[in-house]
Motif scaffolding. Structure first.
Motif, PDB file in Angstrom:
ATOM      1  N   ASP A 457     -20.750  30.846  29.858  1.00  0.00           N
ATOM      2  CA  ASP A 457     -20.664  29.545  30.546  1.00  0.00           C
ATOM      3  C   ASP A 457     -21.941  29.219  31.322  1.00  0.00           C
ATOM      4  N   GLY A 458     -22.652  30.260  31.748  1.00  0.00           N
ATOM      5  CA  GLY A 458     -23.842  30.013  32.548  1.00  0.00           C
ATOM      6  C   GLY A 458     -24.445  31.285  33.061  1.00  0.00           C
ATOM      7  N   ILE A 459     -25.359  31.126  34.033  1.00  0.00           N
ATOM      8  CA  ILE A 459     -26.079  32.267  34.567  1.00  0.00           C
ATOM      9  C   ILE A 459     -26.565  31.941  35.973  1.00  0.00           C
ATOM     10  N   MET A 460     -26.693  32.980  36.818  1.00  0.00           N
ATOM     11  CA  MET A 460     -27.352  32.794  38.106  1.00  0.00           C
ATOM     12  C   MET A 460     -28.850  32.964  37.864  1.00  0.00           C
ATOM     13  N   TRP A 461     -29.621  31.922  38.257  1.00  0.00           N
ATOM     14  CA  TRP A 461     -31.053  31.939  37.955  1.00  0.00           C
ATOM     15  C   TRP A 461     -31.813  31.464  39.189  1.00  0.00           C
ATOM     16  N   LYS A 462     -32.578  32.377  39.776  1.00  0.00           N
ATOM     17  CA  LYS A 462     -33.352  32.069  40.972  1.00  0.00           C
ATOM     18  C   LYS A 462     -32.471  31.463  42.079  1.00  0.00           C
ATOM     19  N   ASN A 463     -31.319  32.132  42.293  1.00  0.00           N
ATOM     20  CA  ASN A 463     -30.349  31.722  43.342  1.00  0.00           C
ATOM     21  C   ASN A 463     -29.704  30.362  43.081  1.00  0.00           C
ATOM     22  N   ASN A 464     -29.820  29.882  41.880  1.00  0.00           N
ATOM     23  CA  ASN A 464     -29.152  28.637  41.505  1.00  0.00           C
ATOM     24  C   ASN A 464     -28.059  28.944  40.475  1.00  0.00           C
ATOM     25  N   LEU A 465     -26.994  28.151  40.534  1.00  0.00           N
ATOM     26  CA  LEU A 465     -25.902  28.298  39.577  1.00  0.00           C
ATOM     27  C   LEU A 465     -26.179  27.379  38.393  1.00  0.00           C
ATOM     28  N   CYS A 466     -26.471  27.988  37.248  1.00  0.00           N
ATOM     29  CA  CYS A 466     -26.831  27.219  36.057  1.00  0.00           C
ATOM     30  C   CYS A 466     -25.654  27.242  35.078  1.00  0.00           C
ATOM     31  N   LEU A 467     -25.109  26.046  34.784  1.00  0.00           N
ATOM     32  CA  LEU A 467     -23.897  25.945  33.970  1.00  0.00           C
ATOM     33  C   LEU A 467     -24.121  25.047  32.761  1.00  0.00           C
ATOM     34  N   ARG A 468     -23.530  25.450  31.645  1.00  0.00           N
ATOM     35  CA  ARG A 468     -23.517  24.590  30.481  1.00  0.00           C
ATOM     36  C   ARG A 468     -22.545  23.444  30.727  1.00  0.00           C
ATOM     37  N   SER A 469     -22.763  22.330  30.070  1.00  0.00           N
ATOM     38  CA  SER A 469     -22.025  21.101  30.380  1.00  0.00           C
ATOM     39  C   SER A 469     -20.515  21.256  30.206  1.00  0.00           C
ATOM     40  N   ALA A 470     -20.069  21.900  29.113  1.00  0.00           N
ATOM     41  CA  ALA A 470     -18.634  22.041  28.863  1.00  0.00           C
ATOM     42  C   ALA A 470     -17.968  22.885  29.939  1.00  0.00           C
ATOM     43  N   ALA A 471     -18.641  23.952  30.380  1.00  0.00           N
ATOM     44  CA  ALA A 471     -18.082  24.827  31.408  1.00  0.00           C
ATOM     45  C   ALA A 471     -17.975  24.103  32.746  1.00  0.00           C
ATOM     46  N   LEU A 472     -19.007  23.318  33.084  1.00  0.00           N
ATOM     47  CA  LEU A 472     -18.993  22.572  34.345  1.00  0.00           C
ATOM     48  C   LEU A 472     -17.844  21.561  34.361  1.00  0.00           C
ATOM     49  N   GLU A 473     -17.721  20.788  33.277  1.00  0.00           N
ATOM     50  CA  GLU A 473     -16.667  19.767  33.234  1.00  0.00           C
ATOM     51  C   GLU A 473     -15.280  20.402  33.269  1.00  0.00           C
ATOM     52  N   ARG A 474     -15.098  21.472  32.499  1.00  0.00           N
ATOM     53  CA  ARG A 474     -13.787  22.116  32.436  1.00  0.00           C
ATOM     54  C   ARG A 474     -13.370  22.680  33.795  1.00  0.00           C
ATOM     55  N   ALA A 475     -14.287  23.332  34.465  1.00  0.00           N
ATOM     56  CA  ALA A 475     -13.968  23.958  35.752  1.00  0.00           C
ATOM     57  C   ALA A 475     -13.584  22.913  36.804  1.00  0.00           C
ATOM     58  N   VAL A 476     -14.332  21.821  36.860  1.00  0.00           N
ATOM     59  CA  VAL A 476     -14.045  20.786  37.856  1.00  0.00           C
ATOM     60  C   VAL A 476     -12.713  20.106  37.563  1.00  0.00           C
ATOM     61  N   ARG A 477     -12.461  19.801  36.304  1.00  0.00           N
ATOM     62  CA  ARG A 477     -11.245  19.059  35.964  1.00  0.00           C
ATOM     63  C   ARG A 477      -9.981  19.898  36.100  1.00  0.00           C
ATOM     64  N   LEU A 478     -10.115  21.193  36.221  1.00  0.00           N
ATOM     65  CA  LEU A 478      -8.956  22.056  36.460  1.00  0.00           C
ATOM     66  C   LEU A 478      -8.551  22.078  37.931  1.00  0.00           C
ATOM     67  N   GLN A 479      -9.378  21.511  38.791  1.00  0.00           N
ATOM     68  CA  GLN A 479      -9.099  21.554  40.226  1.00  0.00           C
ATOM     69  C   GLN A 479      -8.206  20.386  40.643  1.00  0.00           C
ATOM     70  N   ASP A 480      -7.405  20.620  41.668  1.00  0.00           N
ATOM     71  CA  ASP A 480      -6.490  19.597  42.176  1.00  0.00           C
ATOM     72  C   ASP A 480      -7.248  18.339  42.590  1.00  0.00           C
ATOM     73  N   GLY A 481      -6.804  17.213  42.058  1.00  0.00           N
ATOM     74  CA  GLY A 481      -7.400  15.929  42.418  1.00  0.00           C
ATOM     75  C   GLY A 481      -8.582  15.532  41.554  1.00  0.00           C
ATOM     76  N   TYR A 482      -9.042  16.433  40.699  1.00  0.00           N
ATOM     77  CA  TYR A 482     -10.232  16.149  39.875  1.00  0.00           C
ATOM     78  C   TYR A 482      -9.890  16.059  38.389  1.00  0.00           C
ATOM     79  N   GLN A 483      -8.610  15.931  38.083  1.00  0.00           N
ATOM     80  CA  GLN A 483      -8.180  15.959  36.677  1.00  0.00           C
ATOM     81  C   GLN A 483      -8.807  14.844  35.837  1.00  0.00           C
ATOM     82  N   ASN A 484      -9.140  13.720  36.465  1.00  0.00           N
ATOM     83  CA  ASN A 484      -9.671  12.575  35.708  1.00  0.00           C
ATOM     84  C   ASN A 484     -11.192  12.424  35.837  1.00  0.00           C
ATOM     85  N   TYR A 485     -11.846  13.424  36.396  1.00  0.00           N
ATOM     86  CA  TYR A 485     -13.299  13.352  36.532  1.00  0.00           C
ATOM     87  C   TYR A 485     -13.963  13.537  35.169  1.00  0.00           C
ATOM     88  N   THR A 486     -14.948  12.704  34.890  1.00  0.00           N
ATOM     89  CA  THR A 486     -15.747  12.853  33.668  1.00  0.00           C
ATOM     90  C   THR A 486     -17.007  13.629  33.996  1.00  0.00           C
TER      91      THR A 486
END
Length: 534
Positions: A457-486
């Protein structure tokens, strides 16, 4: 106590003075006046004492309007009233009676109770009593000998969804008394389900025994009825069930929202979470709801506080209702339950006082717990009354099982609604959500090897969280209140807070090394700065 007015050829005397035991001493008593005309005809009138005037008497007895002067008659009546109130009349105590101007349970000065059930007076009567509720109801009652035992025996052959509404009906009959004994009962009955599932049929089954003067159901209103008519009945139908029917779904978003708002309003007014506003002349006054509200709706409510004020009867199929479960039987059973209650009021009060000492479970809202506790206590009283009315032990066990199933279905449905609303509510802003996800090893499948990024899904790179687009969208939309976020909305918010590392114009993604997939490079220090928990 009567004299003849020679000019008017009419006799008049005060036969009774009725006091409302629940009213203050400033409220005028009601005076019963018997009038005898010289042709032998009679008239009876009831007047508040402060209306013993010429105009008041003519309004109460229209035949007096044709007489030239009734002032002497009015003076005589006022003298009679004063003599009775002063106790200067022999046996003056015999002139007094009790006025009961409302339906439901009535507390008497001697500590005993009477019950006004529509056009019927229930309880021991030791002195003259005048029931005069604001609206006259006629009760359809079966002449069966043991109606409460018969009702519970029939309920054994009904669906569990029928049993709980019957117990709610019994609780409504004691509504005013319950609110005196224990903290205010904040519950309406909400029968929910799609079209054709029998919501209205079930609601009417438990209320059609209360009729108007034309023998039509008196306490059934469509949700589309004028609010003023519904509000009037909510105030006057004390300790009686009131059905507000057909809060339906609509293809029109505007009309749909109107019904949702109306349903929420009736729930809050029905539980006295908000007052009922009524105009009196130029003033707007606030009144309390005294009826037990029963709603039928094709949808559930949207506000958690409204949901906690409901006892739900969720219908997924038409309930099985025994054909012999008639309104007349239910009405007769209600009367028998009231008769039993009046004989066991002190014991019932002790049972209800125990409610206040019961501890609320951690996983249940206090209001929900209190409402179902009251319903359980009423069920226990009704079961005892039915046993004493002749119900068999086998029927008692079977009806208890039905009741528990119905309560379980109601609570499960209510919990499902609250959980769904909870999932739709954000627990924090996007920065908070991503930090929570980052701290949970099960959310992101991260790698420490840049060459394997395409498999993760991603990697920690120089203290930054680097995420692929599908992983970022999936993780956010699984959270309460964010189900409809694009994805575009997620990225836009991250960009606006300055949390994205950008390499080149035209794209918000970066390539960490040649040959690796593009990722969104998110600065953790910015997320920590903007993090906000709601």
């Amino acid at each position: 106590m009567s004299k003849k007015n020679n000019t008017l050829s009419v006799y008049a005397e005060i036969s009774r003075i009725y006091h409302d035991p629940a009213a203050s001493s400033l409220v005028s008593p009601l005076v019963q006046i018997n009038v005898l005309f010289d042709n032998g005809s009679m008239a009876k009138a009831f007047l508040p004492a402060d209306q013993l005037t010429t105009s008041g008497l003519k309004k109460a007895v229209p035949r007096l309007r044709g007489l030239p002067d009734i002032c002497p008659l009015v003076r005589e009546l006022n003298t009679q009233f004063a003599d009775i109130m002063d106790g200067t009349v022999p046996n003056f105590e015999t002139f007094f009676g009790l006025l009961l101007p409302r339906t439901g349970l009535q507390r008497l000065p001697n500590g005993h109770s009477l019950y006004v059930l529509g056009d019927q007076l229930i309880g021991p009567i030791a002195m003259p009593v005048l029931p005069r509720p604001p609206v006259s109801y006629h009760m359809m009652l079966s002449p069966i000998q043991h109606p409460l035992a018969a009702l519970f025996s029939e309920l054994v052959y009904c669906s569990a969804t029928v049993v709980v509404p019957i117990i709610f009906l019994f609780a409504t009959l004691l509504r005013s008394w319950i609110n005196e004994i224990t903290p205010s009962w904040q519950a309406v009955l909400a029968i929910t389900g799609g079209q054709g599932l029998g919501k209205t049929t079930l609601a009417r089954k438990i209320t059609d025994w209360i009729c108007d003067s034309q023998n039509k159901p008196a306490l059934l209103y469509s949700a589309g009825s004028t609010p003023a008519a519904i509000h009037d009945t909510m105030v006057t139908a004390r300790d009686l069930p009131l059905v507000i029917d057909d809060l339906c779904l609509s293809a029109s978003p505007k009309l749909q929202q109107k019904y949702r708002d109306l349903g929420a309003q009736f729930v809050r007014e029905g539980t006295n979470a908000s007052g009922i506003s009524k105009k009196a002349g130029n003033q707007t006054m606030s009144f309390s709801c005294n009826a037990g509200i029963i709603l039928t709706a094709e949808f559930a409510l949207e506000n958690p506080s409204d949901i906690t004020r409901c006892i739900f009867i969720p219908l997924t199929q038409p309930p099985v209702v025994a054909s012999s479960l008639t309104p007349e039987l239910i009405g007769a059973a209600c009367r028998r339950f009231i008769e039993w209650f009046l004989q066991h009021e002190s014991e019932a009060a002790e049972d209800f006082r125990k409610i206040n000492s019961e501890e609320n479970p951690d996983d249940m809202h206090p209001r929900i717990f209190h409402n179902f506790l009251i319903l359980r206590t009423v069920f226990s009283l009704a079961l005892r009354a039915a046993r004493e009315d002749g119900m068999s032990a086998s029927s008692s066990e079977a009806i208890t099982e039905r009741y528990e199933v119905g309560i379980g279905q109601s609570q499960q449905y209510q919990k499902k609604l609250l959980n769904a609303l909870d999932r739709s509510k954000k627990k924090g802003n996007l920065a908070f959500v991503l930090l929570e996800c980052y701290g949970d090893s099960e959310v992101f499948n991260l790698t420490s090897n840049i060459k394997k990024l395409h498999k993760h899904d991603g990697i920690m790179w120089k203290n930054n969280l680097c995420l692929r687009s599908a992983a970022l969208e999936r993780a956010v939309r699984l959270q309460d209140g964010y189900q409809n976020y694009t994805l575009s909305k997620i990225v836009r918010e991250l960009k606006n807070m300055g949390a994205l590392v950008i390499q080149e114009e035209g794209t918000l993604q970066v390539r960490l090394k040649k040959g690796t997939p593009r990722v969104y490079c998110i600065r953790l220090d910015v997320l920590e700065e903007y993090e906000e928990r709601f």
